[in-house]
Design an enzyme around this catalytic site. Structure first.
Site, PDB file in Angstrom:
ATOM      1  N   ALA A   1       0.795  -1.225   0.000  1.00  0.00           N
ATOM      2  CA  ALA A   1       0.000   0.000   0.000  1.00  0.00           C
ATOM      3  C   ALA A   1       0.824   1.270   0.000  1.00  0.00           C
ATOM      4  CB  ALA A   1      -0.921   0.000   1.225  1.00  0.00           C
TER       5      ALA A   1
ATOM      6  N   ASN B   1       1.661  -3.685   8.319  1.00  0.00           N
ATOM      7  CA  ASN B   1       2.230  -4.072   7.033  1.00  0.00           C
ATOM      8  C   ASN B   1       3.037  -2.937   6.410  1.00  0.00           C
ATOM      9  OD1 ASN B   1       1.148  -6.657   7.136  1.00  0.00           O
ATOM     10  ND2 ASN B   1      -0.728  -6.052   6.105  1.00  0.00           N
TER      11      ASN B   1
ATOM     12  N   HIS C   1      -0.468   7.634   3.357  1.00  0.00           N
ATOM     13  CA  HIS C   1       0.834   7.084   3.745  1.00  0.00           C
ATOM     14  C   HIS C   1       1.918   8.056   3.275  1.00  0.00           C
ATOM     15  CE1 HIS C   1      -1.213   3.325   4.584  1.00  0.00           C
ATOM     16  NE2 HIS C   1      -1.715   3.332   3.364  1.00  0.00           N
TER      17      HIS C   1
END
Length: 275
Positions: free
Chosen positions: A132, A198, A228
């Site tokens: 991601a 993750n 992110h």
């Protein structure tokens, strides 16, 4: 790579199969899904939807021994950290490549070492897709110079942090402005906030390691998607990567980018041009 194995039959596997089928230059020889008995029907439906355009043989197994007997050359883990612990070593011991998307599992040092040792014994490879988060290629390259600072900041809408320790630190339902509720190492983040583990683990393993990678987690009422951000200072380059993730349409808790990142790993093993 002509024989693909997939662990899991959820939204990420659906994204993976859709993207791979569109991108294949020719159908694969075989695709096998290792599913639980409860999800076997869903796995069969996913494979049937893509038909011969995906692979000549499309198989669903509910036992690991039968899955490995189909001799997949590349196995994509799309089932969560428990699947990495349960099946990772056994897959690598066959000599197959194993791509792990649930990278947070590798915050467990003993598990990571066990997987690496199994890969070394069998001449296999443990592959960690970016998932991601973006900028992992630049981070790995910068690591070859000298990393001075790596910080990962994860921002989510307040209610996305329900069910985590953030609930005890903030009033998530009434939060009016962004609030940092965790500031520590990547290892601490992976352990205390496994839902965000993750990405934190990916950044740590690609760069400065679990102890030297700083992680900030933020509840932000001004956003409606997960954000992110990776900020890097190094001898080679300073950069910041910011990625606004969209959720999987079939599973809002899963990043759409993560499934596509795994699809890229598969296609890079069958296409003549690898990027």
């Amino acid at each position: 790579m002509r024989r693909l194995g997939i662990i899991g039959a959820g939204g990420m596997t659906e994204t993976l199969l859709d993207a791979v089928t569109r991108g294949l230059p020719a159908p694969l020889e075989a695709v096998t899904i290792l599913a639980t008995r409860r999800s076997a029907g869903k796995a069969e439906a996913l494979l049937a939807r893509h038909g011969d355009a995906l692979a000549a043989a499309r198989l669903v197994r509910t036992e690991r021994a039968a899955f490995l007997a189909d001799a997949p050359q590349f196995v994509a883990e799309c089932a969560g950290q428990g699947a990495v612990r349960e099946h990772g070593v056994a897959v690598l011991e066959t000599g197959a490549e194993l791509a792990v998307i649930s990278i947070g599992a590798l915050a467990d040092e003993a598990l990571r070492l066990g997987l690496e040792q199994a890969a070394a014994r069998a001449g296999a490879r443990l592959v960690l897709p970016p998932g991601a988060v973006g900028g992992i290629d630049a981070l790995v390259a910068a690591r070859l110079s000298r990393l001075e600072e790596v910080t990962y900041t994860g921002r989510k809408p307040p209610l996305a942090w329900k069910g985590t320790p953030a609930e005890a630190l903030l009033d998530l339902a009434t939060l009016a402005e962004p609030a940092i509720f965790f500031d520590g190492t990547a290892r601490e983040a992976a352990i205390r906030y496994p839902q965000n583990a993750n990405v934190a683990a990916t950044v740590a393993l690609a760069g400065a390691g679990f102890e030297a990678t700083r992680v900030r987690l933020v509840a932000d009422p001004t956003i409606n998607r997960n954000l992110h951000e990776v900020a890097v200072r190094s001898a080679a380059a300073d950069f910041t990567i910011r990625l606004e993730g969209r959720p999987s349409p079939t599973n809002p808790k899963t990043s759409l980018t993560a499934g596509l990142s795994m699809a890229r790993e598969v296609l890079n093993r069958v296409l003549p041009l690898v990027v």
